[in-house]
Design a protein around this motif. Sequence first.
Motif, PDB file in Angstrom:
ATOM      1  N   TYR A 111      37.893  40.648  43.274  1.00 49.02           N
ATOM      2  CA  TYR A 111      38.459  39.454  42.671  1.00 49.02           C
ATOM      3  C   TYR A 111      37.553  38.228  42.621  1.00 49.02           C
ATOM      4  CZ  TYR A 111      43.027  41.188  41.557  1.00 49.02           C
ATOM      5  OH  TYR A 111      44.050  41.857  40.959  1.00 49.02           O
ATOM      6  N   TRP A 123      46.809  34.557  35.415  1.00 50.63           N
ATOM      7  CA  TRP A 123      48.146  34.756  35.997  1.00 50.63           C
ATOM      8  C   TRP A 123      48.264  36.112  36.676  1.00 50.63           C
ATOM      9  CZ3 TRP A 123      51.841  31.360  37.048  1.00 50.63           C
ATOM     10  CH2 TRP A 123      51.762  30.115  36.419  1.00 50.63           C
ATOM     11  N   GLN A 124      47.504  37.077  36.188  1.00 53.24           N
ATOM     12  CA  GLN A 124      47.539  38.380  36.842  1.00 53.24           C
ATOM     13  C   GLN A 124      47.056  38.245  38.278  1.00 53.24           C
ATOM     14  OE1 GLN A 124      44.847  41.211  37.581  1.00 53.24           O
ATOM     15  NE2 GLN A 124      45.233  42.377  35.703  1.00 53.24           N
ATOM     16  N   THR A 125      45.954  37.481  38.465  1.00 51.87           N
ATOM     17  CA  THR A 125      45.427  37.255  39.810  1.00 51.87           C
ATOM     18  C   THR A 125      46.481  36.578  40.686  1.00 51.87           C
ATOM     19  OG1 THR A 125      43.320  36.888  38.729  1.00 51.87           O
ATOM     20  CG2 THR A 125      43.443  36.331  41.049  1.00 51.87           C
ATOM     21  N   LEU A 126      47.168  35.581  40.122  1.00 52.33           N
ATOM     22  CA  LEU A 126      48.179  34.871  40.902  1.00 52.33           C
ATOM     23  C   LEU A 126      49.347  35.781  41.264  1.00 52.33           C
ATOM     24  CD1 LEU A 126      48.342  31.483  38.982  1.00 52.33           C
ATOM     25  CD2 LEU A 126      47.090  32.009  41.068  1.00 52.33           C
ATOM     26  N   PHE A 182      36.999  42.581  33.362  1.00 50.82           N
ATOM     27  CA  PHE A 182      38.184  42.780  34.189  1.00 50.82           C
ATOM     28  C   PHE A 182      38.582  44.233  34.293  1.00 50.82           C
ATOM     29  CE2 PHE A 182      40.626  39.449  36.174  1.00 50.82           C
ATOM     30  CZ  PHE A 182      39.841  38.352  35.884  1.00 50.82           C
ATOM     31  N   LEU A 204      43.738  26.996  42.073  1.00 50.22           N
ATOM     32  CA  LEU A 204      43.618  28.178  42.939  1.00 50.22           C
ATOM     33  C   LEU A 204      42.449  29.055  42.519  1.00 50.22           C
ATOM     34  CD1 LEU A 204      47.337  29.178  43.456  1.00 50.22           C
ATOM     35  CD2 LEU A 204      45.696  28.518  45.217  1.00 50.22           C
ATOM     36  N   ILE A 205      42.295  29.233  41.214  1.00 49.77           N
ATOM     37  CA  ILE A 205      41.209  30.078  40.733  1.00 49.77           C
ATOM     38  C   ILE A 205      39.855  29.433  41.053  1.00 49.77           C
ATOM     39  CG2 ILE A 205      40.194  31.153  38.685  1.00 49.77           C
ATOM     40  CD1 ILE A 205      42.789  32.417  39.423  1.00 49.77           C
ATOM     41  N   PHE A 245      39.269  35.767  50.129  1.00 53.50           N
ATOM     42  CA  PHE A 245      40.362  35.525  49.187  1.00 53.50           C
ATOM     43  C   PHE A 245      41.608  36.315  49.597  1.00 53.50           C
ATOM     44  CE2 PHE A 245      42.370  37.365  45.270  1.00 53.50           C
ATOM     45  CZ  PHE A 245      43.145  36.256  44.964  1.00 53.50           C
ATOM     46  N   MET A 266      37.139  35.829  39.300  1.00 54.43           N
ATOM     47  CA  MET A 266      37.607  34.455  39.144  1.00 54.43           C
ATOM     48  C   MET A 266      36.489  33.543  38.671  1.00 54.43           C
ATOM     49  SD  MET A 266      40.413  33.927  42.088  1.00 54.43           S
ATOM     50  CE  MET A 266      39.728  35.007  43.316  1.00 54.43           C
TER      51      MET A 266
END
Lengths: 293, 275
Positions: free
Chosen positions: B240, A125-128, B233, B29-30, B41, B244
């Motif tokens: 990114y 969710w952090q990425t989103l 992370f 999405l990921i 991305f 992912m």
Amino acid sequence: MNKKLSLKNAGTFLVFGGPSIFAFAAVVIIPFIVGLYLTFTNWDVRTGDSSLIGFTNYLEVFRDKVFLQQLWFTLKYVFFTVVIANVFAFFIALALTRGGRGEQWLRTGFFTPNLVGGIVLGYLWQTLFSQVLPYLGAKYGWELFQTSWLTNTGTAFWALIIATAWQLVGYLMIIYIAGFTGVPNDVLEAASIDGAGRTSVIRRIILPLTVPAIVICIFISLSRSFLTYDINLALTKGGPFNSTELATYHIVQKAFLSNQYGVGQAEAVVLFAVVAIIALTQSYLLKKLEVES
Amino acid sequence: MNANRRILSGLRTGFLYLLLFAFLTPFLLIIMNSFKTTQQFFESPLSLPTTINFKNYASAFDNMDFMQGFMNSLIITGISVTIIIIFSAMTGYLFVRYKWKVNSIFFFLMLASMALPFQVLMIPMVMLYGNMGLLNTKLTLLFMYLGFGVPFGVFTFHGFIKGIPYELEESAFIEGSSTLRTFFSIVLPLLKPVFVTLLVLDVLWIWNDYLLPSLVLLSPDQKTLPLSTYTFFSSYSVDYAPLMAGLIMTIIPVLIIYLFLQKQIIKGITEGALK
């Protein structure tokens, strides 16, 4: 079978109960007692000194404005998470207990976020929130998403709730489904013969008959969200400026980073008391609404 | 009338699938973006990847020491779940069949402890075990999982064993079988349904647990998968695309188990919660 415990069968006790009782005592009972004792001392990790100081740690907890603020923040977070997760879970479960086609697949799908641990979920969710939504905001000019939700206290609060509720929904849905399958079919049929509409069936029949499931679901979501740690750590890291630290996060920081074991433990005890009071009150109040089918 | 109803139910199912699709969008999405470069991305996170390359996966695999984390998680989850199940089954049996005072005291304590949040125990636990120099070994972590897992295990087995008629064991005793042997050859095979319930709940709990291992396992080579994800992370926070890929890789092992055991998992959750 009802023989008294004596030397002769002490062996049975040791073999069957020994390992689990020993581990349980060493990991749960003793730390619990030591923990209570710890809240009355000023134990110092570096020197190992410790002396009894009475209720000073507890006084410090209630004097610590930051902790009280975070406790209040946690209460708000728990309230919204519990309400949102339960409402969604209830209606998804309702839609998935009609024996329609593909129900099994849909249930499986809604449950998937529960396979993911809090750390992974938090980073997902952090990425989103930090990349995908701001991209949308910039591209379509949606003001809501212009900046990352995680950089603002108010929106970071909702980001935390969304991520937690997203995971909880599937879990609670499973329990609600089990509750709904327990509603006797003849009652539902009788109601539909009498011409009851969908809403009144839900309100007058399904809701009262599934009170046990509701009690369990609220209890589970309460205790899970009160103790949220890893989603908090991965999603906001307590930021911006420590404004989104949930109670557990604060306790871990206090104890293990600033080495205030006594105060940290007193905070943990206070948190536990808050959780216990809320959980007991809710199940007491809801149980009063329970009816026999 | 009938045709109308069929259309209506078709619409409803369609709507539910749409809802599920929206619900699972974060995963999609990921996955999509794990095949792009970080540059791609940032430029268009919503577009489908033009090429499927596994470069990010390879880079995540190396940089997060995936194999090491995976093996540590596998060993810790495998052993703790096994010992939790065996020892709680034995203790559950002891508590049902022998009505000694000690037994009821411990059973009560175990029940009561289930309401106790981990947060109340963690500080004194780390303090005590740290003082004894027992932190930073897998063995201590396994022991802790046993201690935390036992109450729910005993409770679940207790409920089930109560329903098993004593006559089955009695005949074995008459033929001179010892308690231990009777338990393993007669009672244990009957407990299979409970095994599955506990297996599922404990695997999900221990595999995904972060807080306890983060307090106990301090050296990098001990890290479980959630700990490796955290370190990965924190140290690669701007790149990114491999991040992912790393997320997807940590999800895959549980996903495989889920696909095989989904019916039991759902049953396990239901029974675990309603007891």
